[in-house]
Design an enzyme around this catalytic site. Structure first.
Site, mmCIF file in Angstrom:
data_model
loop_
_atom_site.group_PDB
_atom_site.id
_atom_site.type_symbol
_atom_site.label_atom_id
_atom_site.label_comp_id
_atom_site.label_asym_id
_atom_site.label_seq_id
_atom_site.Cartn_x
_atom_site.Cartn_y
_atom_site.Cartn_z
ATOM 1 N N GLY A 1 2.964 -1.063 4.201
ATOM 2 C CA GLY A 1 3.074 0.352 3.885
ATOM 3 C C GLY A 1 4.517 0.709 3.562
ATOM 4 N N GLY A 2 5.217 1.284 4.540
ATOM 5 C CA GLY A 2 6.560 1.834 4.330
ATOM 6 C C GLY A 2 7.527 0.899 3.624
ATOM 7 N N GLU B 1 -6.508 4.885 8.059
ATOM 8 C CA GLU B 1 -6.238 6.307 7.777
ATOM 9 C C GLU B 1 -7.455 6.971 7.142
ATOM 10 O OE1 GLU B 1 -2.621 5.568 5.651
ATOM 11 O OE2 GLU B 1 -1.653 4.978 7.526
ATOM 12 N N GLU C 1 -5.239 -4.901 10.584
ATOM 13 C CA GLU C 1 -4.213 -3.880 10.774
ATOM 14 C C GLU C 1 -4.444 -3.176 12.115
ATOM 15 O OE1 GLU C 1 -2.313 -2.706 6.742
ATOM 16 O OE2 GLU C 1 -3.811 -1.234 7.283
ATOM 17 N N SER D 1 3.723 -2.323 10.243
ATOM 18 C CA SER D 1 5.174 -2.436 10.431
ATOM 19 C C SER D 1 5.738 -3.784 9.983
ATOM 20 C CB SER D 1 5.557 -2.125 11.889
ATOM 21 O OG SER D 1 5.221 -0.782 12.205
ATOM 22 N N GLY E 1 2.966 2.071 10.855
ATOM 23 C CA GLY E 1 3.954 3.138 10.712
ATOM 24 C C GLY E 1 4.709 3.460 11.984
ATOM 25 N N HIS F 1 -9.396 1.522 5.086
ATOM 26 C CA HIS F 1 -8.101 1.657 5.774
ATOM 27 C C HIS F 1 -8.265 2.580 6.979
ATOM 28 C CE1 HIS F 1 -3.939 2.620 6.595
ATOM 29 N NE2 HIS F 1 -3.638 1.515 5.934
ATOM 30 N N ASN G 1 0.887 -1.174 0.000
ATOM 31 C CA ASN G 1 0.000 0.000 0.000
ATOM 32 C C ASN G 1 0.917 1.214 0.000
ATOM 33 O OD1 ASN G 1 -1.749 2.087 0.462
ATOM 34 N ND2 ASN G 1 -2.364 1.422 2.523
ATOM 35 N N TRP G 2 1.010 1.862 -1.159
ATOM 36 C CA TRP G 2 1.950 2.986 -1.275
ATOM 37 C C TRP G 2 1.433 4.261 -0.608
ATOM 38 C CZ3 TRP G 2 3.968 2.699 -7.074
ATOM 39 C CH2 TRP G 2 4.897 1.655 -7.158
ATOM 40 N N LYS G 3 0.180 4.263 -0.176
ATOM 41 C CA LYS G 3 -0.403 5.466 0.447
ATOM 42 C C LYS G 3 -0.152 6.673 -0.474
ATOM 43 C CE LYS G 3 0.017 3.180 4.855
ATOM 44 N NZ LYS G 3 0.161 3.249 6.292
#
Ligand code: 13P
Length: 243
Positions: free
Chosen positions: A225-226, A98, A165, A204, A171, A96, A9-11
């Site tokens: 993510g990251g 966010e 999640e 993470s 993150g 999500h 997920n590149w956000k």
């Protein structure tokens, strides 16, 4: 047999140029990836058209990060399932944390978005999870069961992925202990009518914990993510080693 789905997920990261640069580094690493693993990149809307062309003939599936529930209409800033399907998008992240936290999405709108995604032939990746405060108060199971009870009304469980999640693990570098993630994912599965829905862990996920996470019997993949932003780390994740 449950499918293994490894999704990035590149956000809100990567311009079009950066997305192509990523592919140049990432694609060569897939020569080692076992065939049965499904690999997905959920990119920003602006990257989808170019990525779709560049992923043609590769084994990477394209994903988006949200979808509106209407086929079209006066919904400034939103994107419909038809628009995504036209670009060759196969998966879409829905609900999500966010989106729920910063953009006011509720379980009711998440449910509408899930059904719309399926109506347009997309496979939604439904995200659920608890906050740190809810976990500390012993409410983890209740929070997730309540989310599922509304989110999944009239959703076709044969075309669905779920991602557990925990919000406190996103993150933060504070991964949920893999056995605990396995336990919660088993509980999520117990609430489904289709036991074959792939259920991912997200929060993470990194090259140094992926092998342990994927060794858990209930965990069918990851939403990253990251660590999905650099070819080397996402490459190591999709090429996780069985332990
Ligand atoms: P991180 O992997 O950066 O913790 O993000 C997880 C996530 O939110 C994936 O959807």
């Amino acid at each position: 047999m449950r499918k293994i789905v490894l999704a990035g997920n590149w956000k809100m990261y990567k311009t079009r140029a950066e997305s192509i640069e990523f592919l140049h580094g990432f694609l060569p690493q897939l020569t080692e990836t076992p065939e049965e693993r499904e690999i997905v990149i959920c990119a920003p809307f602006t990257d989808l058209s170019l990525l779709s062309k560049n992923l043609h003939g590769t084994r990477i599936m394209l994903g988006a990060q949200n979808v509106h529930w209407a086929a079209e209409g006066a919904y400034t800033g939103e994107i419909s399932g038809a628009m995504l399907a036209e670009l060759g998008v196969r998966y879409v992240v829905v609900g999500h944390s966010e989106r729920r936290q910063y953009f006011g999405e509720t379980d009711e709108t998440v449910n509408l978005r899930l059904k719309a995604a399926q109506n347009f032939g997309l496979i939604p990746i439904l995200c659920v999870g608890e906050t740190k405060q809810q976990r500390d108060a012993g409410q983890t199971e209740n929070v997730i069961f309540n989310q599922l009870a509304i989110d999944l009304v009239d959703v076709d469980q044969s075309r669905l992925v779920i991602a557990y999640e925990p919000i406190w693990a996103i993150g933060t570098g504070d991964t949920c202990e893999s056995k605990e993630a396995n336990r919660v994912i088993g509980l999520i599965r117990s609430k489904l009518t289709n036991p074959d829905v792939p259920i991912q862990y997200g929060g993470s996920v990194k090259p140094d914990n992926i092998d342990e996470i994927m060794a858990q019997p209930e965990i069918d993949g990851v939403l990253v993510g990251g660590a999905s932003l650099t070819p080397a780390s996402f490459g190591r994740i999709v090429n996780y080693q069985k332990i």
